[in-house]
Enzyme design. Sequence first.
Site, PDB file in Angstrom:
ATOM      1  CE1 TYR A 279      -0.010   2.071   4.313  1.00 50.01           C
ATOM      2  CE2 TYR A 279       1.050  -0.116   4.427  1.00 50.01           C
ATOM      3  CZ  TYR A 279       0.986   1.111   5.085  1.00 50.01           C
ATOM      4  OH  TYR A 279       1.205   1.381   6.117  1.00 50.01           O
TER       5      TYR A 279
ATOM      6  NE  ARG B 256      -6.260 -19.796   3.976  1.00 50.64           N
ATOM      7  CZ  ARG B 256      -5.431 -20.707   4.394  1.00 50.64           C
ATOM      8  NH1 ARG B 256      -5.468 -21.849   3.795  1.00 50.64           N
ATOM      9  NH2 ARG B 256      -4.500 -20.280   5.147  1.00 50.64           N
TER      10      ARG B 256
ATOM     11  CD  GLU C 294      10.242   1.149  10.525  1.00 52.89           C
ATOM     12  OE1 GLU C 294       9.991   1.948   9.890  1.00 52.89           O
ATOM     13  OE2 GLU C 294       9.918  -0.026  10.031  1.00 52.89           O
TER      14      GLU C 294
ATOM     15  CE  LYS D  65       3.175   3.116   3.072  1.00 51.87           C
ATOM     16  NZ  LYS D  65       3.652   3.276   4.652  1.00 51.87           N
TER      17      LYS D  65
ATOM     18  CG  LEU E 168       8.440   2.375   4.941  1.00 50.03           C
ATOM     19  CD1 LEU E 168       8.043   1.363   3.865  1.00 50.03           C
ATOM     20  CD2 LEU E 168       7.175   2.977   5.230  1.00 50.03           C
TER      21      LEU E 168
END
Length: 287
Positions: free
Chosen positions: A33, A101, A183, A151, A207
């Site tokens: 995302y 699945r 972070e 991310k 990140l």
Amino acid sequence: MSRIVYVNGEYLPEAEATVSVFDRGFLMADGVYEVTSVLGGKLIDFAGHQLRLARSLKELEIAAPCSDDELLEIHRELVARNDLTDGMVYLQVTRGNPGDRDFVFPDPATTRPTLVMFTQSKPGLADNPQAKTGIKVISIEDIRWGRRDIKTVQLLYPSMGKMMAKKAGADDAWLVEDGKVTEGTSNNVYIVKNGRIITRNLSHDILHGITRAAVLRFAKEAQMVVEERPFTIEEAQGAEEAFMTSASAFVMPVVAVDGASVGDGTPGPVAKRLREIYVEESRKAAI
């Protein structure tokens, strides 16, 4: 007015915007995302978010759902259709819906990635009152997977970290691994010591923040000294200042770490100046 959401080529009222229960983003957290801030109806740091999205997709071998030009057009269309002045555009790409699945990745020739995007209105985004008072953080153990530079939508532990902070009467949590801060739950973190801005160096451990890159560039242009290395919670507690950066919070001062005041317990001059510069320059460069 109902919010308009983008799902796989369609602009839909949010009540009609759905994806399959077999989508791998839902079943496997198999997706990535980005969040792009909007100020004055324009996109902030869009090129950086676009590049990081491409990198995340490549690392996970997920096909790009559309071209760069198309992605920009969708962002702008969502901003326009939702009459968004200040806020954010959330984007999520998953490996798609293979129809059932299975742990094995589906054939990309027959399973297209899912692209979902929506807006979040945040009036006065650049005038967050917390920027004037600062936030308080606690420290927690960093037990996330080893590829934090991608991310992904695997956000359960960061969510748990925010809840731990809330229960402790704080605003956020800093994650600690092998004695060093990695972070925040959704942000990059910094301290100011002996006039130097210290922040962890880029690696798989954190990140690669788009706001981080912009803020460090502005800091160097303002003749501030930047040192990229890990630091400890004890260093942070004894620092002159601390702050964090993210796409939605910009530059946010941190005034307490694990109950200990940082500096005099109020936002310091470095964080305040960097926030001013970032907001000013971002507005100029917004598209």
